[in-house]
Design a protein around this motif. Structure first.
Motif, PDB file in Angstrom:
ATOM      1  N   PHE A 338       0.825  -1.196   0.000  1.00  0.00           N
ATOM      2  CA  PHE A 338       0.000   0.000   0.000  1.00  0.00           C
ATOM      3  C   PHE A 338       0.866   1.254   0.000  1.00  0.00           C
ATOM      4  CE2 PHE A 338      -2.467   3.170   2.654  1.00  0.00           C
ATOM      5  CZ  PHE A 338      -3.334   3.540   1.631  1.00  0.00           C
ATOM      6  N   VAL A 339       0.609   2.144  -0.952  1.00  0.00           N
ATOM      7  CA  VAL A 339       1.331   3.408  -1.058  1.00  0.00           C
ATOM      8  C   VAL A 339       0.310   4.540  -0.995  1.00  0.00           C
ATOM      9  CG1 VAL A 339       2.858   4.828  -2.480  1.00  0.00           C
ATOM     10  CG2 VAL A 339       3.123   2.336  -2.478  1.00  0.00           C
ATOM     11  N   PRO A 340       0.203   5.228   0.147  1.00  0.00           N
ATOM     12  CA  PRO A 340      -0.797   6.297   0.284  1.00  0.00           C
ATOM     13  C   PRO A 340      -0.462   7.527  -0.558  1.00  0.00           C
ATOM     14  CG  PRO A 340       0.048   5.568   2.428  1.00  0.00           C
ATOM     15  CD  PRO A 340       0.969   5.017   1.382  1.00  0.00           C
ATOM     16  N   LYS A 341      -1.471   8.285  -0.877  1.00  0.00           N
ATOM     17  CA  LYS A 341      -1.308   9.557  -1.571  1.00  0.00           C
ATOM     18  C   LYS A 341      -0.312  10.442  -0.813  1.00  0.00           C
ATOM     19  CE  LYS A 341      -3.965  13.676  -2.931  1.00  0.00           C
ATOM     20  NZ  LYS A 341      -5.316  14.301  -2.963  1.00  0.00           N
ATOM     21  N   GLY A 342       0.580  11.084  -1.552  1.00  0.00           N
ATOM     22  CA  GLY A 342       1.573  11.968  -0.941  1.00  0.00           C
ATOM     23  C   GLY A 342       2.905  11.308  -0.674  1.00  0.00           C
ATOM     24  N   SER A 343       2.993   9.978  -0.858  1.00  0.00           N
ATOM     25  CA  SER A 343       4.259   9.281  -0.632  1.00  0.00           C
ATOM     26  C   SER A 343       5.222   9.518  -1.797  1.00  0.00           C
ATOM     27  CB  SER A 343       4.031   7.772  -0.506  1.00  0.00           C
ATOM     28  OG  SER A 343       3.113   7.466   0.502  1.00  0.00           O
ATOM     29  N   PHE A 344       6.479   9.678  -1.472  1.00  0.00           N
ATOM     30  CA  PHE A 344       7.517   9.654  -2.494  1.00  0.00           C
ATOM     31  C   PHE A 344       7.854   8.192  -2.783  1.00  0.00           C
ATOM     32  CE2 PHE A 344       7.797  13.977  -1.385  1.00  0.00           C
ATOM     33  CZ  PHE A 344       8.599  14.649  -2.286  1.00  0.00           C
ATOM     34  N   VAL A 345       8.087   7.884  -4.048  1.00  0.00           N
ATOM     35  CA  VAL A 345       8.460   6.526  -4.446  1.00  0.00           C
ATOM     36  C   VAL A 345       9.713   6.623  -5.301  1.00  0.00           C
ATOM     37  CG1 VAL A 345       7.730   4.439  -5.635  1.00  0.00           C
ATOM     38  CG2 VAL A 345       6.047   5.805  -4.400  1.00  0.00           C
ATOM     39  N   SER A 346      10.688   5.772  -5.042  1.00  0.00           N
ATOM     40  CA  SER A 346      11.955   5.821  -5.774  1.00  0.00           C
ATOM     41  C   SER A 346      12.229   4.506  -6.480  1.00  0.00           C
ATOM     42  CB  SER A 346      13.106   6.134  -4.817  1.00  0.00           C
ATOM     43  OG  SER A 346      14.349   6.092  -5.495  1.00  0.00           O
ATOM     44  N   VAL A 347      12.593   4.595  -7.761  1.00  0.00           N
ATOM     45  CA  VAL A 347      13.054   3.442  -8.540  1.00  0.00           C
ATOM     46  C   VAL A 347      14.582   3.511  -8.567  1.00  0.00           C
ATOM     47  CG1 VAL A 347      13.092   2.332 -10.799  1.00  0.00           C
ATOM     48  CG2 VAL A 347      10.981   3.415  -9.971  1.00  0.00           C
ATOM     49  N   PRO A 348      15.274   2.611  -7.866  1.00  0.00           N
ATOM     50  CA  PRO A 348      16.738   2.708  -7.762  1.00  0.00           C
ATOM     51  C   PRO A 348      17.454   1.936  -8.879  1.00  0.00           C
ATOM     52  CG  PRO A 348      15.945   1.016  -6.272  1.00  0.00           C
ATOM     53  CD  PRO A 348      14.732   1.548  -6.996  1.00  0.00           C
ATOM     54  N   GLN A 349      17.508   2.528 -10.088  1.00  0.00           N
ATOM     55  CA  GLN A 349      18.099   1.767 -11.190  1.00  0.00           C
ATOM     56  C   GLN A 349      19.585   1.489 -11.007  1.00  0.00           C
ATOM     57  OE1 GLN A 349      16.488   4.750 -11.780  1.00  0.00           O
ATOM     58  NE2 GLN A 349      17.520   5.944 -13.344  1.00  0.00           N
ATOM     59  N   LEU A 350      20.279   2.287 -10.190  1.00  0.00           N
ATOM     60  CA  LEU A 350      21.697   2.016  -9.939  1.00  0.00           C
ATOM     61  C   LEU A 350      21.889   0.602  -9.411  1.00  0.00           C
ATOM     62  CD1 LEU A 350      24.611   3.262  -9.784  1.00  0.00           C
ATOM     63  CD2 LEU A 350      24.108   3.766  -7.396  1.00  0.00           C
ATOM     64  N   THR A 351      21.061   0.208  -8.443  1.00  0.00           N
ATOM     65  CA  THR A 351      21.173  -1.143  -7.889  1.00  0.00           C
ATOM     66  C   THR A 351      20.344  -2.148  -8.684  1.00  0.00           C
ATOM     67  OG1 THR A 351      19.477  -0.490  -6.266  1.00  0.00           O
ATOM     68  CG2 THR A 351      21.767  -0.407  -5.566  1.00  0.00           C
ATOM     69  N   ASN A 352      19.257  -1.711  -9.296  1.00  0.00           N
ATOM     70  CA  ASN A 352      18.473  -2.626 -10.141  1.00  0.00           C
ATOM     71  C   ASN A 352      19.318  -3.216 -11.259  1.00  0.00           C
ATOM     72  OD1 ASN A 352      16.176  -2.165  -8.671  1.00  0.00           O
ATOM     73  ND2 ASN A 352      15.078  -1.057 -10.278  1.00  0.00           N
ATOM     74  N   HIS A 353      20.260  -2.432 -11.759  1.00  0.00           N
ATOM     75  CA  HIS A 353      21.093  -2.881 -12.877  1.00  0.00           C
ATOM     76  C   HIS A 353      22.050  -4.004 -12.495  1.00  0.00           C
ATOM     77  CE1 HIS A 353      20.748   0.827 -15.770  1.00  0.00           C
ATOM     78  NE2 HIS A 353      19.603   0.223 -15.545  1.00  0.00           N
ATOM     79  N   ARG A 354      22.103  -4.333 -11.228  1.00  0.00           N
ATOM     80  CA  ARG A 354      22.972  -5.432 -10.794  1.00  0.00           C
ATOM     81  C   ARG A 354      22.147  -6.573 -10.192  1.00  0.00           C
ATOM     82  NH1 ARG A 354      28.800  -2.807  -9.118  1.00  0.00           N
ATOM     83  NH2 ARG A 354      28.646  -0.974 -10.457  1.00  0.00           N
ATOM     84  N   ASP A 355      20.943  -6.719 -10.672  1.00  0.00           N
ATOM     85  CA  ASP A 355      20.045  -7.768 -10.194  1.00  0.00           C
ATOM     86  C   ASP A 355      20.471  -9.108 -10.790  1.00  0.00           C
ATOM     87  OD1 ASP A 355      17.932  -9.491  -9.619  1.00  0.00           O
ATOM     88  OD2 ASP A 355      16.415  -7.938  -9.847  1.00  0.00           O
ATOM     89  N   PRO A 356      20.901 -10.070  -9.962  1.00  0.00           N
ATOM     90  CA  PRO A 356      21.381 -11.355 -10.485  1.00  0.00           C
ATOM     91  C   PRO A 356      20.299 -12.187 -11.169  1.00  0.00           C
ATOM     92  CG  PRO A 356      21.205 -11.420  -8.084  1.00  0.00           C
ATOM     93  CD  PRO A 356      20.995  -9.991  -8.491  1.00  0.00           C
ATOM     94  N   GLU A 357      19.024 -11.817 -10.959  1.00  0.00           N
ATOM     95  CA  GLU A 357      17.964 -12.534 -11.666  1.00  0.00           C
ATOM     96  C   GLU A 357      18.048 -12.291 -13.171  1.00  0.00           C
ATOM     97  OE1 GLU A 357      13.075 -12.737 -12.031  1.00  0.00           O
ATOM     98  OE2 GLU A 357      13.978 -11.600 -10.392  1.00  0.00           O
ATOM     99  N   PHE A 358      18.602 -11.129 -13.547  1.00  0.00           N
ATOM    100  CA  PHE A 358      18.615 -10.767 -14.964  1.00  0.00           C
ATOM    101  C   PHE A 358      20.014 -10.672 -15.555  1.00  0.00           C
ATOM    102  CE2 PHE A 358      14.723  -9.147 -13.099  1.00  0.00           C
ATOM    103  CZ  PHE A 358      13.768  -9.635 -13.978  1.00  0.00           C
ATOM    104  N   PHE A 359      21.024 -10.474 -14.714  1.00  0.00           N
ATOM    105  CA  PHE A 359      22.376 -10.283 -15.213  1.00  0.00           C
ATOM    106  C   PHE A 359      23.331 -11.303 -14.594  1.00  0.00           C
ATOM    107  CE2 PHE A 359      20.377  -6.056 -15.469  1.00  0.00           C
ATOM    108  CZ  PHE A 359      20.469  -5.866 -16.845  1.00  0.00           C
ATOM    109  N   THR A 360      24.013 -12.044 -15.443  1.00  0.00           N
ATOM    110  CA  THR A 360      24.986 -13.034 -15.009  1.00  0.00           C
ATOM    111  C   THR A 360      26.208 -12.329 -14.422  1.00  0.00           C
ATOM    112  OG1 THR A 360      24.279 -14.460 -16.829  1.00  0.00           O
ATOM    113  CG2 THR A 360      26.350 -15.013 -15.739  1.00  0.00           C
TER     114      THR A 360
END
Length: 446
Positions: A338-360
């Motif tokens: 649940f994300v209430p109105k007024g919340s800041f939400v961040s997509v951290p692509q710096l760390t997402n880019h090192r996700d072992p599910e997608f990158f060997t």
């Protein structure tokens, strides 16, 4: 452990409440800036892919992984907005830049701005930047050189020539460069008040410097069409005949010039660093570039497959914009939380880019992961997203790639460079990711 925003999920919704560390938020923020990868790993281990952070007067949900990124950036339910989030960080300094607009207004401005990045416009920019880049790199000094500083000066000169259509004395160019640096740094200030001498105060001061420069030059640009971006924005019209006001032109020029200058510098520096650490890739790029003419044409860019692979992998390991913030403008959810109105939400692509599910072996520099037979970036459309995603995807991404490839083409043809064995470039993540030591290399002419 508490919830991020102190709001319970609606009864009967089956939505989860966002877990949040009970540690002081400023300490959490400092930890994230000091080592974002360790911070991200710790968060994932403690809370999973969605967790909360309270700092700098805001309550933020950090939503990791490409699936969360897809929900937020594709924004199918129009639950998230760019403007309120980015404005909190950089609004006073990059007021009403394209990234800070939303929905119909964003669509309207982007439609006009897109005229500055059509294939025909890009070919014109290529003709302008090609000889400048070739000449500047030809004059690179040999010996011990700080490449980040060299690239920063070069990309600023390219931006001034291609985007502004002006040649400034060094003193004036340095003044603009300092103003851009201070506006970028101001966005992550801990003290968010104009205290004299502080980052916020310097950012506001520098915004005025930039405004004065652009307003002074608008009359000339309105009077005569030239191939530079500044002139294009002064004359661009939508299909309905709408044009930018002087204020629109100034706001977009300040934002685009900052974005083009800093992101290209960061990416080019990362590529040079990786190619110094892996000289076999420097050699491959050299051999391929030598098969082409010294002077590149726009259509030659696709032939630089080695430089392209190095660029993609460097962008994976260190995207110039490390995170994408949004604000929830109504109650919504991300990955079942649940994300209430007024919340800041961040997509951290710096760390997402090192996700072992997608990158060997994600910590390894491996440009071949982008080859056709592996195509690891195709595992999820948000697994590799250095240019963002959705309607706010970087409007200048093709210009940036064109500039970066042209710089590296000339660099590998004329020079080779190295770093000492065991060297690791120390990074400063306090604003945009830049090397603390400016990347010192030993460089020599071929």
């Amino acid at each position: 452990m508490t919830t991020t925003v102190g709001a319970e999920a609606p009864a009967g919704s089956d939505l989860l409440e966002v877990p949040c560390a009970d540690r002081n938020g400023i300490l959490e923020m400092m930890s994230m800036r000091r080592d974002p990868f360790a911070f991200g790993d710790d968060r994932l281990a403690r809370f999973g892919q969605v967790s909360g952070l309270n700092a700098l007067g805001i309550q933020m949900v950090i939503a990791s992984g490409p699936r969360a990124a897809d929900e937020i950036l594709m924004n199918r339910d129009k639950a998230f907005a760019n403007g309120p989030a980015w404005s909190y960080f950089i609004g006073p300094f990059f007021n009403r830049g394209i990234m800070l607009l939303d929905f119909d207004e964003h669509r309207h401005h982007r439609h006009i701005l897109q005229q500055a990045f059509t294939p025909s416009a890009l070919k014109g920019y290529m003709q302008e930047m090609q000889p400048m880049i070739a000449d500047r790199i030809e004059r690179f000094a040999s010996g011990d050189v700080k490449l980040f500083s060299e690239f920063k000066e070069l990309t600023l000169d390219v931006a001034l020539e291609v985007f502004l259509g002006v040649e400034l004395p060094k003193h004036d160019a340095d003044k603009l460069n300092k103003a851009f640096i201070e506006t970028v740094r101001a966005g992550v200030a801990y003290v968010r008040k104009p205290v004299p001498g502080g980052r916020w105060w310097k950012g506001l001061r520098s915004r005025k410097v930039l405004e004065e420069f652009f307003y002074e030059n608008i009359p000339v640009k309105r009077a005569r069409e030239t191939p530079d971006l500044f002139s294009v924005l002064c004359h661009a019209e939508s299909d309905n005949g709408d044009r930018f006001t002087d204020e629109d032109v100034v706001n977009h020029m300040i934002f685009v010039l900052m974005a083009a200058h800093d992101t290209s510098t960061i990416t080019t520096t990362q590529m040079a660093y990786r190619m110094a650490k892996a000289p076999e890739w420097q050699q491959k790029a050299y051999e391929q570039s030598m098969d082409l003419d010294r002077e590149l044409g726009y259509d030659d860019l696709d032939k630089l497959s080695v430089i392209d692979a190095v660029m993609k992998e460097s962008l994976r390991m260190c995207p110039p914009v490390p995170a994408q913030p949004r604000m929830a403008i109504k109650d919504t959810s991300v990955q079942g939380y649940f994300v209430p109105k007024g919340s800041f939400v961040s997509v951290p692509q710096l760390t997402n880019h090192r996700d072992p599910e997608f990158f060997t072996n994600p910590e390894m520099f491996d440009p071949e992961r982008f080859s056709a037979d592996r195509a690891e970036d195709k595992g999820h459309r948000m697994a590799w997203m250095p240019f963002g995603g959705g309607v706010h995807k970087c409007i200048g991404l093709y210009f940036g790639q064109m500039e970066i490839k042209t710089i590296l083409h000339h660099l590998v043809r004329g020079h080779e460079w190295s770093v000492p064995d065991g060297y690791t470039m120390p990074m400063d993540y306090s604003s945009l990711p830049v090397p603390k030591d400016k990347l010192p290399v030993s460089i020599r002419r071929r």
